[in-house]
Design a protein around this motif. Structure first.
Motif, PDB file in Angstrom:
ATOM      1  N   ALA A   1       0.857  -1.187   0.000  1.00  0.00           N
ATOM      2  CA  ALA A   1       0.000   0.000   0.000  1.00  0.00           C
ATOM      3  C   ALA A   1       0.892   1.235   0.000  1.00  0.00           C
ATOM      4  O   ALA A   1       1.880   1.293   0.740  1.00  0.00           O
ATOM      5  N   VAL A   2       0.553   2.220  -0.819  1.00  0.00           N
ATOM      6  CA  VAL A   2       1.336   3.451  -0.937  1.00  0.00           C
ATOM      7  C   VAL A   2       0.468   4.625  -0.509  1.00  0.00           C
ATOM      8  O   VAL A   2      -0.632   4.814  -1.041  1.00  0.00           O
TER       9      VAL A   2
ATOM     10  N   TYR B   1       4.072   0.847   2.302  1.00  0.00           N
ATOM     11  CA  TYR B   1       3.908  -0.130   3.385  1.00  0.00           C
ATOM     12  C   TYR B   1       3.862  -1.540   2.788  1.00  0.00           C
ATOM     13  O   TYR B   1       3.072  -1.801   1.877  1.00  0.00           O
ATOM     14  N   LEU B   2       4.689  -2.414   3.323  1.00  0.00           N
ATOM     15  CA  LEU B   2       4.789  -3.793   2.833  1.00  0.00           C
ATOM     16  C   LEU B   2       4.182  -4.734   3.867  1.00  0.00           C
ATOM     17  O   LEU B   2       4.556  -4.701   5.047  1.00  0.00           O
ATOM     18  N   PHE B   3       3.249  -5.579   3.418  1.00  0.00           N
ATOM     19  CA  PHE B   3       2.544  -6.505   4.303  1.00  0.00           C
ATOM     20  C   PHE B   3       2.838  -7.953   3.921  1.00  0.00           C
ATOM     21  O   PHE B   3       3.000  -8.275   2.743  1.00  0.00           O
ATOM     22  N   GLU B   4       2.828  -8.799   4.939  1.00  0.00           N
ATOM     23  CA  GLU B   4       2.834 -10.244   4.729  1.00  0.00           C
ATOM     24  C   GLU B   4       1.459 -10.774   5.103  1.00  0.00           C
ATOM     25  O   GLU B   4       0.889 -10.392   6.136  1.00  0.00           O
ATOM     26  N   ASN B   5       0.916 -11.642   4.262  1.00  0.00           N
ATOM     27  CA  ASN B   5      -0.393 -12.244   4.526  1.00  0.00           C
ATOM     28  C   ASN B   5      -0.182 -13.541   5.297  1.00  0.00           C
ATOM     29  O   ASN B   5       0.185 -14.565   4.727  1.00  0.00           O
ATOM     30  N   THR B   6      -0.371 -13.495   6.593  1.00  0.00           N
ATOM     31  CA  THR B   6      -0.118 -14.644   7.455  1.00  0.00           C
ATOM     32  C   THR B   6      -1.409 -15.400   7.715  1.00  0.00           C
ATOM     33  O   THR B   6      -2.499 -14.993   7.304  1.00  0.00           O
ATOM     34  N   GLY B   7      -1.279 -16.488   8.443  1.00  0.00           N
ATOM     35  CA  GLY B   7      -2.463 -17.270   8.787  1.00  0.00           C
ATOM     36  C   GLY B   7      -3.426 -16.538   9.685  1.00  0.00           C
ATOM     37  O   GLY B   7      -4.611 -16.907   9.776  1.00  0.00           O
ATOM     38  N   THR B   8      -2.963 -15.499  10.335  1.00  0.00           N
ATOM     39  CA  THR B   8      -3.828 -14.717  11.227  1.00  0.00           C
ATOM     40  C   THR B   8      -4.151 -13.332  10.653  1.00  0.00           C
ATOM     41  O   THR B   8      -4.645 -12.471  11.364  1.00  0.00           O
TER      42      THR B   8
ATOM     43  N   ARG C   1       2.658  12.501 -13.564  1.00  0.00           N
ATOM     44  CA  ARG C   1       1.905  12.204 -12.343  1.00  0.00           C
ATOM     45  C   ARG C   1       1.899  10.702 -12.065  1.00  0.00           C
ATOM     46  O   ARG C   1       2.020   9.888 -12.988  1.00  0.00           O
ATOM     47  N   THR C   2       1.737  10.364 -10.807  1.00  0.00           N
ATOM     48  CA  THR C   2       1.650   8.972 -10.376  1.00  0.00           C
ATOM     49  C   THR C   2       0.183   8.567 -10.290  1.00  0.00           C
ATOM     50  O   THR C   2      -0.630   9.313  -9.741  1.00  0.00           O
ATOM     51  N   PRO C   3      -0.180   7.399 -10.831  1.00  0.00           N
ATOM     52  CA  PRO C   3      -1.596   7.004 -10.806  1.00  0.00           C
ATOM     53  C   PRO C   3      -2.051   6.604  -9.405  1.00  0.00           C
ATOM     54  O   PRO C   3      -1.252   6.197  -8.561  1.00  0.00           O
ATOM     55  N   LEU C   4      -3.358   6.714  -9.189  1.00  0.00           N
ATOM     56  CA  LEU C   4      -3.998   6.213  -7.977  1.00  0.00           C
ATOM     57  C   LEU C   4      -4.920   5.076  -8.372  1.00  0.00           C
ATOM     58  O   LEU C   4      -5.620   5.155  -9.380  1.00  0.00           O
ATOM     59  N   GLY C   5      -4.923   4.011  -7.572  1.00  0.00           N
ATOM     60  CA  GLY C   5      -5.800   2.892  -7.880  1.00  0.00           C
ATOM     61  C   GLY C   5      -5.283   1.588  -7.317  1.00  0.00           C
ATOM     62  O   GLY C   5      -4.366   1.550  -6.488  1.00  0.00           O
ATOM     63  N   VAL C   6      -5.880   0.493  -7.803  1.00  0.00           N
ATOM     64  CA  VAL C   6      -5.526  -0.866  -7.399  1.00  0.00           C
ATOM     65  C   VAL C   6      -4.793  -1.529  -8.555  1.00  0.00           C
ATOM     66  O   VAL C   6      -5.350  -1.657  -9.659  1.00  0.00           O
TER      67      VAL C   6
ATOM     68  N   THR D   1       0.754 -10.012  -6.284  1.00  0.00           N
ATOM     69  CA  THR D   1       0.965  -9.006  -5.243  1.00  0.00           C
ATOM     70  C   THR D   1       0.216  -7.728  -5.593  1.00  0.00           C
ATOM     71  O   THR D   1       0.575  -7.027  -6.540  1.00  0.00           O
ATOM     72  N   PRO D   2      -0.837  -7.394  -4.843  1.00  0.00           N
ATOM     73  CA  PRO D   2      -1.559  -6.151  -5.112  1.00  0.00           C
ATOM     74  C   PRO D   2      -0.771  -4.938  -4.645  1.00  0.00           C
ATOM     75  O   PRO D   2      -0.047  -4.988  -3.652  1.00  0.00           O
ATOM     76  N   VAL D   3      -0.922  -3.840  -5.382  1.00  0.00           N
ATOM     77  CA  VAL D   3      -0.298  -2.556  -5.038  1.00  0.00           C
ATOM     78  C   VAL D   3      -1.401  -1.499  -5.049  1.00  0.00           C
ATOM     79  O   VAL D   3      -1.893  -1.114  -6.108  1.00  0.00           O
ATOM     80  N   VAL D   4      -1.809  -1.067  -3.878  1.00  0.00           N
ATOM     81  CA  VAL D   4      -2.819  -0.017  -3.757  1.00  0.00           C
ATOM     82  C   VAL D   4      -2.098   1.312  -3.595  1.00  0.00           C
ATOM     83  O   VAL D   4      -1.281   1.475  -2.690  1.00  0.00           O
TER      84      VAL D   4
END
Length: 449
Positions: free
Chosen positions: A192-193, A201-208, A234-239, A319-322
């Protein structure tokens, strides 16, 4: 004997956080360029600052200690993600505690290990100058030198302020971005930016659930965000999603340690008439540890050690980048209702497709639908063929991920694995749904694997 810190700093020693905050505010308003942006040698203003400061140090500091520092061998430092910034923040803390001697020692080590870190060079220069006189402002050089710094002055002011803001305004423990409605086990990581904070921000998708495992300073487009046309800087906004990993051997030094392209323009962008291409997450040239907050042609740029961490961590295509102006942080429980309600819609679509009723399934598609370049009328034979192949078999959806994006419209980016019951063959599909009144309709669908 070293000169005492100015009384203005000492007076706030009993409130270290306030002192640190004052330091950041002053730094944000008075910092000056340490290096010429495209050169390895120090800028004249900074060189003069260090020259005079070192003479002052020789008058006030212990000569033996100075000789020891001068003769100390350079340490071999292998930079890792966030290391340089963490060390700079440690120097900020020490100044806030009026521990100027230790701050100087750590700043000296930091610029020795990262000579291209312009922001750290300025802090070091100020600490050296403190031996000669009280530092009135941060980046305390003559006004003429400040004017010569030009845009570099503004850029470093903003960079300092953004780094400190991100440090003060940490995400609540356990919180996630609102857009991450549901991630499947196939999404091992997510990004997520927050462009207002110049932070990734970098996330790990854990079992919890999602766990924040790193966050990094970034640069965005020269003219900001909300990309709409080719070449608008310009930098785009989106998913979006990470699509490929470009070999750094094929890239110019300008792109640093590597590049991860994302799928801009996505189907929602194209529906909105947005154009352009070549939006990457990439690194910095050798002469710069980091770039100004607004310095790119639209890409997202990180320090090379930070980018390498991301390259080593994330997976391609899943890997999604929002990218958003302001991340809205919520508890995972806050999105459970949205996930449950939309899964009901998705299961209704699955049931309609499994029924084999063409008219029923077409009711889920928006009139302006596009599927791999086909209109809804052109897509109908494709859909009819799919229904005939699965007739009499239940349809199973697995690894469902839901990513929500809301601007002028409310959209949901849905990815899942689809297979008829008993079949060993599954397809990975991505759909874009839009809320129209009280209903959700599909305006794009494609097979991605």
């Amino acid at each position: 004997m070293a000169a005492r810190p100015s009384r203005r700093i000492v007076n706030v020693q009993s409130h270290p956080w306030r002192a640190w905050q004052l330091f950041a505010e002053r730094f944000a308003f008075f910092v000056v360029c340490a290096f010429a942006c495209a050169a390895q040698a120090p800028a004249p203003a900074f060189a003069a600052q260090v020259h005079h400061a070192k003479h002052a140090e020789s008058r006030h500091a212990n000569k033996a200690a100075a000789r020891h520092r001068a003769s100390a061998p350079l340490r071999a430092v292998v930079p890792h993600d966030g290391e340089a910034e963490a060390r700079l923040i440690a120097v900020y803390r020490l100044i806030g505690q009026a521990n100027v001697r230790e701050a100087l020692r750590q700043a000296e080590a930091l610029v020795r290990d990262h000579p291209n870190f312009q922001l750290a060079q300025l802090v070091y220069g100020d600490l050296l100058m403190a031996h000669a006189k009280p530092v009135r402002t941060l980046g305390d050089v003559p006004d003429a030198a400040a004017r010569l710094a030009g845009q570099s002055l503004t850029d470093l002011r903003e960079e300092s302020l953004l780094r400190m803001r991100a440090l003060r305004e940490r995400p609540p423990p356990g919180a996630i971005p609102l857009q991450f409605v549901q991630l499947s086990a196939a999404n091992h990581h997510a990004i997520a930016v927050d462009t207002s904070r110049a932070r990734l921000y970098l996330f790990e998708n854990t079992g919890t659930g999602l766990k924040l495992i790193g966050d990094y300073y970034i640069s965005v487009g020269k003219l900001g965000i909300e990309k709409s046309t080719e070449g608008d800087l310009r930098t785009p906004l989106g998913v979006y999603y990470v699509t490929t990993n470009l070999d750094p051997k094929t890239l110019k030094d300008f792109y640093g340690a590597g590049a991860l392209p994302i799928n801009y323009p996505n189907p929602y962008d194209m529906r909105q008439g947005r154009t352009g291409s070549g939006i990457w997450l990439h690194g910095t040239p050798p002469t710069q540890y980091s770039r100004a907050p607004k310095a790119t042609d639209g890409c997202i740029v990180l320090a090379n050690p930070d980018l390498l961490r991301i390259i080593r961590t994330v997976e391609l295509r899943t890997t999604p980048v929002v990218i958003t102006k302001n991340i809205r942080w919520v508890s995972p429980q806050a999105v459970e209702y949205d996930a449950r309600r939309f899964n009901e819609v998705l299961q209704a679509w699955r049931s309609a497709k499994a029924s084999g009723d063409v008219a029923r399934i077409l009711g889920f598609y928006e009139s302006g639908f596009s599927g791999n370049g086909k209109t809804l009328a052109e897509w109908r034979p494709v859909l009819t063929g799919e229904l005939e192949r699965i007739r009499g078999h239940d349809l199973q959806l697995k690894d469902v991920s839901l990513l929500r994006w809301t601007d002028s419209a409310d959209t949901m980016v849905v990815t899942f694995s689809e297979a008829a019951a008993g079949s060993r063959v599954a397809s990975i599909r991505r759909q874009y749904w839009m809320r129209l009144g009280a209903q959700w309709k599909i305006f794009f669908e494609g097979v991605i694997g």
